[in-house]
Scaffold this motif. Structure first.
Motif, PDB file in Angstrom:
ATOM      1  N   LYS A  60      -2.650  21.300 -12.652  1.00 38.41           N
ATOM      2  CA  LYS A  60      -2.860  19.811 -12.550  1.00 38.41           C
ATOM      3  C   LYS A  60      -3.243  19.262 -11.083  1.00 38.41           C
ATOM      4  N   TYR A  61      -4.103  20.047 -10.433  1.00 38.57           N
ATOM      5  CA  TYR A  61      -4.759  19.474  -9.361  1.00 38.57           C
ATOM      6  C   TYR A  61      -5.981  18.599  -9.703  1.00 38.57           C
ATOM      7  N   PRO A  62      -5.814  17.307  -9.516  1.00 37.08           N
ATOM      8  CA  PRO A  62      -6.999  16.426 -10.354  1.00 37.08           C
ATOM      9  C   PRO A  62      -8.278  16.892  -9.790  1.00 37.08           C
TER      10      PRO A  62
ATOM     11  N   PHE B 143     -10.047  16.408 -18.411  1.00 32.95           N
ATOM     12  CA  PHE B 143     -10.117  15.075 -17.775  1.00 32.95           C
ATOM     13  C   PHE B 143      -8.978  14.311 -18.136  1.00 32.95           C
ATOM     14  N   SER B 144      -8.325  14.430 -19.019  1.00 35.55           N
ATOM     15  CA  SER B 144      -6.772  13.659 -19.169  1.00 35.55           C
ATOM     16  C   SER B 144      -6.114  13.772 -17.887  1.00 35.55           C
ATOM     17  N   TYR B 145      -6.122  15.049 -17.352  1.00 32.97           N
ATOM     18  CA  TYR B 145      -5.219  15.408 -16.358  1.00 32.97           C
ATOM     19  C   TYR B 145      -5.784  14.744 -14.969  1.00 32.97           C
ATOM     20  N   ALA B 146      -7.300  14.729 -15.014  1.00 32.69           N
ATOM     21  CA  ALA B 146      -7.679  14.203 -13.581  1.00 32.69           C
ATOM     22  C   ALA B 146      -7.411  12.686 -13.921  1.00 32.69           C
ATOM     23  N   ILE B 147      -7.541  12.038 -14.973  1.00 32.52           N
ATOM     24  CA  ILE B 147      -7.160  10.623 -15.062  1.00 32.52           C
ATOM     25  C   ILE B 147      -5.642  10.321 -14.612  1.00 32.52           C
TER      26      ILE B 147
ATOM     27  N   GLY C 187      -4.488  11.971 -12.442  1.00 33.36           N
ATOM     28  CA  GLY C 187      -4.164  12.197 -10.988  1.00 33.36           C
ATOM     29  C   GLY C 187      -5.274  11.391 -10.383  1.00 33.36           C
ATOM     30  N   GLY C 188      -5.454  10.033 -10.844  1.00 40.58           N
ATOM     31  CA  GLY C 188      -6.227   8.883 -10.278  1.00 40.58           C
ATOM     32  C   GLY C 188      -7.829   8.697 -10.340  1.00 40.58           C
ATOM     33  N   TYR C 189      -8.221   9.966 -11.170  1.00 37.62           N
ATOM     34  CA  TYR C 189      -9.577   9.556 -11.299  1.00 37.62           C
ATOM     35  C   TYR C 189      -9.936   8.613 -12.453  1.00 37.62           C
ATOM     36  N   HIS C 190     -11.032   7.949 -12.397  1.00 37.64           N
ATOM     37  CA  HIS C 190     -11.475   6.974 -13.575  1.00 37.64           C
ATOM     38  C   HIS C 190     -12.575   7.206 -14.312  1.00 37.64           C
ATOM     39  N   CYS C 191     -12.431   8.584 -14.873  1.00 33.78           N
ATOM     40  CA  CYS C 191     -13.488   9.236 -15.657  1.00 33.78           C
ATOM     41  C   CYS C 191     -13.297   9.083 -17.411  1.00 33.78           C
TER      42      CYS C 191
ATOM     43  N   GLU D 222     -16.286   5.393  -9.744  1.00 30.16           N
ATOM     44  CA  GLU D 222     -16.321   6.430  -8.655  1.00 30.16           C
ATOM     45  C   GLU D 222     -14.975   6.495  -7.959  1.00 30.16           C
ATOM     46  N   GLN D 223     -14.072   5.241  -8.150  1.00 34.91           N
ATOM     47  CA  GLN D 223     -12.858   5.379  -7.324  1.00 34.91           C
ATOM     48  C   GLN D 223     -11.972   6.396  -7.910  1.00 34.91           C
ATOM     49  N   ILE D 224     -10.890   6.936  -6.967  1.00 34.88           N
ATOM     50  CA  ILE D 224      -9.990   7.780  -7.081  1.00 34.88           C
ATOM     51  C   ILE D 224      -8.712   6.972  -6.899  1.00 34.88           C
ATOM     52  N   ASP D 225      -7.761   6.550  -7.529  1.00 31.41           N
ATOM     53  CA  ASP D 225      -6.338   6.111  -7.056  1.00 31.41           C
ATOM     54  C   ASP D 225      -5.916   6.865  -5.952  1.00 31.41           C
ATOM     55  N   ASP D 226      -5.171   6.366  -5.057  1.00 29.57           N
ATOM     56  CA  ASP D 226      -4.445   6.692  -4.055  1.00 29.57           C
ATOM     57  C   ASP D 226      -3.293   7.377  -4.323  1.00 29.57           C
ATOM     58  N   PHE D 227      -3.277   8.717  -4.559  1.00 29.05           N
ATOM     59  CA  PHE D 227      -1.966   9.587  -4.943  1.00 29.05           C
ATOM     60  C   PHE D 227      -1.963  10.593  -3.674  1.00 29.05           C
TER      61      PHE D 227
END
Length: 391
Positions: A181-183, A219-223, A225-229, A382-387
């Motif tokens: 689960k590394y985004p 993709f759910s794991y990426a979200i 972790g801060g992704y907006h995919c 394209e933004q990635i939330d700050d985690f």
């Protein structure tokens, strides 16, 4: 005189003894230091000893690990990956390699790119002034690759593979870290599983349910972790092709009524929830999917007034794009089919609704406009939330 001579000889002998002793000590120290340096530069392994391919936690404090965008930007500032395959900024590359060699996961992926491609520098005829080869960099800056305590860093075994094996292991690394689960790696694997390319006629191929389910998982794991995919995610949730379009040229759009037969009602609703979140950030496809949801009663209650209001919102979003003179809300090649399909929906609804219903839709449209958080969907996407990254 004899006594003086004897005394002089005695003193000389003592000096020689002291000098020889010091020489031995200095030699031992130099040998040890040189040997230590060699150990760190070229660790000696017994013959036939396999490399250690274990993925270890980072030794860097968690609050100092590179975030996803930080790793990418530092890599791009340090190394030219696309033209010269050369070192652009040695100091930044030192900083970058320190992270990669200390198991900072967001840096490790890009370090493999350097290892795999830096040899191309020698074959490139033109050399940009101020750049150097990676080989030259390592000869000049190896002694700067130290940890915070000043101890020379050791190259992890996973970076010592022959070049022919680097990409394969990098791909294996992506899978391992995605499962942890590394985004950044989850996002990569989401794309690997959830897009099945095109046939000879340029039509988007269908994916298997197992492929789509894996893509949805990653993709759910990426979200998380801060992704907006979300756009990528709902395409895999809704359609067997894993895409909003039926063709390579993006001329034929998938309609919500063509959703996957294996899709549960719960996941159908969830996909529309995600579409509405996208719509709040001015996503054209997000607004369209919510329009369809109300029109067909899929993932939302059947409500033609709300469907018409959302359809009008898409018209309003189109005008915002035109006013801005750009394609902030989506990619230009993908917009015309969305607008055409929305026009078909509007025409159908206008023939169904009476004047009172149309006015109710206009009133709702006024409210919907206030819910748009950002008119630059591409920026938000394209933004990635700050985690804080995980070690």
């Amino acid at each position: 005189m004899n006594s003086d001579r004897k005394a002089t000889i005695s003193i000389v002998k003592k000096l020689i003894t002291v000098i020889m002793g010091c020489s031995v000590i200095i030699g031992i120290v130099l040998f040890y230091c040189d040997d230590t340096k060699n150990i760190y530069e070229h660790p000696v392994k017994p013959e036939n000893t396999p490399l250690d391919m274990t993925i270890y936690p980072s030794t860097i404090p968690e609050n100092q690990l590179l975030r996803i965008q930080e790793a990418k930007e530092l890599y791009k500032a340090a190394f030219d990956q696309h033209v010269f395959y050369a070192v652009k900024d040695p100091d930044k590359l030192v900083e970058f390699i320190k992270h990669a060699w200390q198991w900072d996961k967001n840096a490790m992926f890009y370090y493999y790119n350097i290892l795999y491609s830096h040899h191309l520098y020698d074959s490139y005829p033109y050399k940009e002034e101020g750049m150097m080869s990676f080989t030259e960099f390592m000869s000049k800056y190896r002694d700067k690759l130290v940890d915070d305590a000043g101890k020379p860093l050791v190259t992890p075994d996973i970076f010592k593979l022959p070049r022919r094996d680097l990409i394969k292991f990098r791909n294996d690394l992506v899978i391992k870290l995605a499962d942890l689960k590394y985004p950044f790696f989850d996002y990569q694997k989401g794309w690997d599983y959830g897009f099945c390319w095109y046939d000879k006629e340029g039509n988007t191929k269908s994916c298997t349910d197992s492929q789509l389910d894996k893509a949805i998982e990653y993709f759910s794991y990426a979200i998380e972790g801060g992704y907006h995919c979300y756009e990528d995610l709902i395409a895999r949730m809704l359609f067997q092709q894993g895409d909003h379009y039926k063709d390579e040229k993006n001329e034929k759009i998938n309609k919500l009524t063509e959703y996957r037969k294996s899709l549960s009602l719960q996941d159908l609703k969830k996909s529309i929830d995600y579409a509405e979140l996208m719509a709040e950030h001015s996503s054209m496809i997000g607004i369209l999917r919510v329009t369809e949801a109300y029109l067909y009663g899929l993932g939302r209650e059947h409500d033609v007034v709300k469907a018409y209001a959302w359809s009008l919102l898409l018209d309003y979003a189109k005008q915002k794009v035109i006013e801005n003179g750009n394609n902030l809300a989506w990619d230009s090649t993908e917009l015309p089919p969305v607008w055409q399909y929305n026009k078909e929906i509007q025409t159908r609804l206008e023939n169904m609704l009476n004047a009172t219903q149309k006015q109710a839709a206009q009133d709702l449209l006024t409210t919907l406009k206030t819910k748009i958080i950002d008119w630059n969907y591409n920026r938000w996407r394209e933004q990635i939330d700050d985690f804080h990254p995980k070690p």
